[in-house]
Design a protein around this motif. Sequence first.
Motif, PDB file in Angstrom:
ATOM      1  N   ALA A 198     -46.746 -34.562 -10.168  1.00 38.64           N
ATOM      2  CA  ALA A 198     -46.953 -35.941 -10.653  1.00 38.64           C
ATOM      3  C   ALA A 198     -48.357 -36.070 -11.233  1.00 38.64           C
ATOM      4  N   ALA A 203     -46.701 -28.167  -4.963  1.00 38.27           N
ATOM      5  CA  ALA A 203     -46.568 -29.543  -4.438  1.00 38.27           C
ATOM      6  C   ALA A 203     -45.382 -29.498  -3.482  1.00 38.27           C
ATOM      7  N   ARG A 204     -45.059 -30.638  -2.851  1.00 33.89           N
ATOM      8  CA  ARG A 204     -43.920 -30.629  -1.920  1.00 33.89           C
ATOM      9  C   ARG A 204     -42.588 -30.828  -2.633  1.00 33.89           C
ATOM     10  N   LEU A 239     -44.587 -26.336  -1.374  1.00 36.19           N
ATOM     11  CA  LEU A 239     -45.019 -26.335   0.024  1.00 36.19           C
ATOM     12  C   LEU A 239     -45.930 -27.517   0.324  1.00 36.19           C
ATOM     13  N   THR A 275     -48.376 -44.488  -3.792  1.00 31.87           N
ATOM     14  CA  THR A 275     -48.369 -43.725  -2.544  1.00 31.87           C
ATOM     15  C   THR A 275     -49.260 -44.399  -1.502  1.00 31.87           C
ATOM     16  N   SER A 281     -63.615 -37.815  -7.418  1.00 31.03           N
ATOM     17  CA  SER A 281     -63.295 -39.198  -7.799  1.00 31.03           C
ATOM     18  C   SER A 281     -64.589 -39.938  -8.098  1.00 31.03           C
ATOM     19  N   VAL A 331     -55.340 -30.980   3.136  1.00 34.06           N
ATOM     20  CA  VAL A 331     -55.023 -31.024   1.705  1.00 34.06           C
ATOM     21  C   VAL A 331     -56.297 -31.078   0.870  1.00 34.06           C
ATOM     22  N   MET A 332     -57.217 -31.983   1.243  1.00 37.92           N
ATOM     23  CA  MET A 332     -58.309 -32.323   0.331  1.00 37.92           C
ATOM     24  C   MET A 332     -59.651 -31.679   0.653  1.00 37.92           C
ATOM     25  N   LEU A 356     -49.286 -28.808   1.544  1.00 39.63           N
ATOM     26  CA  LEU A 356     -50.679 -28.362   1.670  1.00 39.63           C
ATOM     27  C   LEU A 356     -51.357 -28.928   2.912  1.00 39.63           C
ATOM     28  N   GLY A 357     -50.655 -29.784   3.625  1.00 38.93           N
ATOM     29  CA  GLY A 357     -51.202 -30.337   4.863  1.00 38.93           C
ATOM     30  C   GLY A 357     -51.115 -29.375   6.036  1.00 38.93           C
ATOM     31  N   THR A 406     -56.872 -44.284 -12.737  1.00 33.22           N
ATOM     32  CA  THR A 406     -56.045 -43.547 -13.688  1.00 33.22           C
ATOM     33  C   THR A 406     -54.583 -43.887 -13.436  1.00 33.22           C
ATOM     34  N   GLY A 434     -62.053 -42.238 -12.647  1.00 36.20           N
ATOM     35  CA  GLY A 434     -61.952 -43.596 -12.118  1.00 36.20           C
ATOM     36  C   GLY A 434     -60.470 -43.937 -12.018  1.00 36.20           C
ATOM     37  N   GLU A 444     -49.114 -42.057  -9.948  1.00 41.04           N
ATOM     38  CA  GLU A 444     -48.386 -42.638  -8.799  1.00 41.04           C
ATOM     39  C   GLU A 444     -49.299 -42.884  -7.595  1.00 41.04           C
ATOM     40  N   PHE A 445     -50.577 -42.572  -7.771  1.00 45.80           N
ATOM     41  CA  PHE A 445     -51.543 -42.587  -6.669  1.00 45.80           C
ATOM     42  C   PHE A 445     -51.534 -43.900  -5.881  1.00 45.80           C
TER      43      PHE A 445
HETATM   44  N1  LIG Z   1     -55.095 -42.002  -9.928  1.00 44.00           N
HETATM   45  C1  LIG Z   1     -56.341 -42.390  -9.677  1.00 44.00           C
HETATM   46  O1  LIG Z   1     -56.701 -43.574  -9.884  1.00 44.00           O
HETATM   47  C2  LIG Z   1     -57.345 -41.369  -9.160  1.00 44.00           C
HETATM   48  C3  LIG Z   1     -58.708 -41.690  -9.261  1.00 44.00           C
HETATM   49  C4  LIG Z   1     -59.642 -40.781  -8.798  1.00 44.00           C
HETATM   50  C5  LIG Z   1     -59.236 -39.569  -8.270  1.00 44.00           C
HETATM   51  N2  LIG Z   1     -57.909 -39.294  -8.162  1.00 44.00           N
HETATM   52  C6  LIG Z   1     -57.534 -38.000  -7.580  1.00 44.00           C
HETATM   53  O2  LIG Z   1     -56.703 -37.308  -8.471  1.00 44.00           O
HETATM   54  C7  LIG Z   1     -55.896 -36.372  -7.769  1.00 44.00           C
HETATM   55  C8  LIG Z   1     -54.474 -36.466  -8.256  1.00 44.00           C
HETATM   56  O3  LIG Z   1     -53.965 -37.739  -7.937  1.00 44.00           O
HETATM   57  P1  LIG Z   1     -52.965 -38.522  -8.904  1.00 44.00           P
HETATM   58  O4  LIG Z   1     -53.661 -39.734  -9.364  1.00 44.00           O
HETATM   59  O5  LIG Z   1     -52.359 -37.611  -9.895  1.00 44.00           O
HETATM   60  O6  LIG Z   1     -51.890 -38.997  -7.798  1.00 44.00           O
HETATM   61  P2  LIG Z   1     -50.302 -38.790  -7.692  1.00 44.00           P
HETATM   62  O7  LIG Z   1     -49.643 -39.168  -8.974  1.00 44.00           O
HETATM   63  O8  LIG Z   1     -49.922 -39.544  -6.453  1.00 44.00           O
HETATM   64  O9  LIG Z   1     -50.135 -37.225  -7.456  1.00 44.00           O
HETATM   65  C9  LIG Z   1     -50.580 -36.626  -6.256  1.00 44.00           C
HETATM   66  C10 LIG Z   1     -50.121 -35.181  -6.235  1.00 44.00           C
HETATM   67  O10 LIG Z   1     -50.611 -34.575  -5.014  1.00 44.00           O
HETATM   68  C11 LIG Z   1     -49.517 -33.935  -4.372  1.00 44.00           C
HETATM   69  N3  LIG Z   1     -49.676 -33.919  -2.917  1.00 44.00           N
HETATM   70  C12 LIG Z   1     -50.044 -34.954  -2.114  1.00 44.00           C
HETATM   71  N4  LIG Z   1     -49.995 -34.566  -0.826  1.00 44.00           N
HETATM   72  C13 LIG Z   1     -49.585 -33.270  -0.822  1.00 44.00           C
HETATM   73  C14 LIG Z   1     -49.303 -32.330   0.207  1.00 44.00           C
HETATM   74  N5  LIG Z   1     -49.428 -32.649   1.511  1.00 44.00           N
HETATM   75  N6  LIG Z   1     -48.894 -31.090  -0.145  1.00 44.00           N
HETATM   76  C15 LIG Z   1     -48.735 -30.752  -1.447  1.00 44.00           C
HETATM   77  N7  LIG Z   1     -48.968 -31.616  -2.470  1.00 44.00           N
HETATM   78  C16 LIG Z   1     -49.379 -32.855  -2.153  1.00 44.00           C
HETATM   79  C17 LIG Z   1     -48.279 -34.751  -4.773  1.00 44.00           C
HETATM   80  O11 LIG Z   1     -47.107 -33.932  -4.716  1.00 44.00           O
HETATM   81  P3  LIG Z   1     -45.891 -34.093  -3.678  1.00 44.00           P
HETATM   82  O12 LIG Z   1     -45.833 -35.528  -3.243  1.00 44.00           O
HETATM   83  O13 LIG Z   1     -44.690 -33.646  -4.470  1.00 44.00           O
HETATM   84  O14 LIG Z   1     -46.218 -33.155  -2.563  1.00 44.00           O
HETATM   85  C18 LIG Z   1     -48.613 -35.064  -6.232  1.00 44.00           C
HETATM   86  O15 LIG Z   1     -48.224 -33.997  -7.062  1.00 44.00           O
HETATM   87  C19 LIG Z   1     -56.093 -36.692  -6.281  1.00 44.00           C
HETATM   88  O16 LIG Z   1     -56.961 -35.748  -5.699  1.00 44.00           O
HETATM   89  C20 LIG Z   1     -56.736 -38.075  -6.293  1.00 44.00           C
HETATM   90  O17 LIG Z   1     -57.547 -38.282  -5.161  1.00 44.00           O
HETATM   91  C21 LIG Z   1     -56.949 -40.157  -8.607  1.00 44.00           C
END
Ligand SMILES: NC(=O)c1ccc[n+]([C@@H]2O[C@H](COP(=O)([O-])OP(=O)(O)OC[C@H]3O[C@@H](n4cnc5c(N)ncnc54)[C@H](OP(=O)(O)O)[C@@H]3O)[C@@H](O)[C@H]2O)c1
Length: 263
Positions: A15, A36-37, A62, A195, A142, A113-114, A64-65, A188, A186, A191-192
């Motif tokens: 995603a 990813a899962r 898989l 979730t 971030s 994970v992080m 990552l937790g 973006t 910032g 789906e963040f």
């Molecule tokens: N969107 C924003 O506003 C924003 C801003 C600043 C930083 N970020 C950072 O950007 C990164 C990507 O986030 P995103 O915005 O793209 O969010 P997202 O659309 O929710 O995607 C998150 C991804 O992380 C994977 N993930 C989460 N937990 C996991 C686990 N336990 N094992 C394996 N995979 C896992 C999810 O895959 P599955 O659910 O399929 O496992 C998904 O592919 C993150 O590190 C987030 O902190 C986002």
Amino acid sequence: MTTSKRGALITGASAGLGEAFARLLAAEGHDLMLVARRADRLQALADELSGKHGIRVLVCPLDLGQPQAAAMIEAQASAHQFTVDILINNAGLAEPVSFLNYPVEDVRAMLEVMVTGLTELCHRFGRGMVTRGWGRIINVSSLAAFAPNSPGMLYTGIKSYVLNMSQALDLQMKPAGVHVTALCPGFTWTEFHDTQGTRDWANRLPRILWQDADTVVKAGWQAVCAGESICVPGVVNKAVSSFTKHLPERLRYLVSMRARMVN
Ligand SMILES: NC(=O)c1ccc[n+]([C@@H]2O[C@H](COP(=O)([O-])OP(=O)(O)OC[C@H]3O[C@@H](n4cnc5c(N)ncnc54)[C@H](OP(=O)(O)O)[C@@H]3O)[C@@H](O)[C@H]2O)c1
């Protein structure tokens, strides 16, 4: 952007930013290993990108937790003779409730994970990159890394760690041809916030604060190729980070007290 075909490992590729990284690197002709899962999403993306660009795409579903995740990924790469020259440590989440209300098992998984898993992947694959004299690592941090804290949220501290450790690794590895960049997006469109359960709150923010995932990953990829250790994508985000990181400590604390995002 890069001269020859490489192997790229992308976490969180099902995603958002991870999927956008997969599309960008596939279009440049690189082979991919997607983690990813959600296996169904990874497989659909793999089928699409391998068909469209004639690249090899490995799918590695898989969680990552779990503490052994990084070792399992390395074993899979090795079994498939997949050389990781590009590592995109992107998978992440923000906790939906504050520290004491978050089950301790979830706290541990979030750190895996992080923090731990991300660090371990840099170690496991960074050594090979240094030996071969070429590598690119993007650790997704971030804008929150520069911001005041929010009561009971680990997210800001985690992203500050990612920012700092990325710089430390860049300082060690760059002389050997391996660039490490902390990408600090910032708000973006992904789906963040769904979730995390903060979509309604996020939707009330001004549109000027938002970027799309393609713009963010393009900036991050350009930065790592150029050898920049920190990338804050976009003019607005750059202005916000410059402002927040220079706030006096006392004022940061006072702002933090009012910055409650989750209960
Ligand atoms: N969107 C924003 O506003 C924003 C801003 C600043 C930083 N970020 C950072 O950007 C990164 C990507 O986030 P995103 O915005 O793209 O969010 P997202 O659309 O929710 O995607 C998150 C991804 O992380 C994977 N993930 C989460 N937990 C996991 C686990 N336990 N094992 C394996 N995979 C896992 C999810 O895959 P599955 O659910 O399929 O496992 C998904 O592919 C993150 O590190 C987030 O902190 C986002």
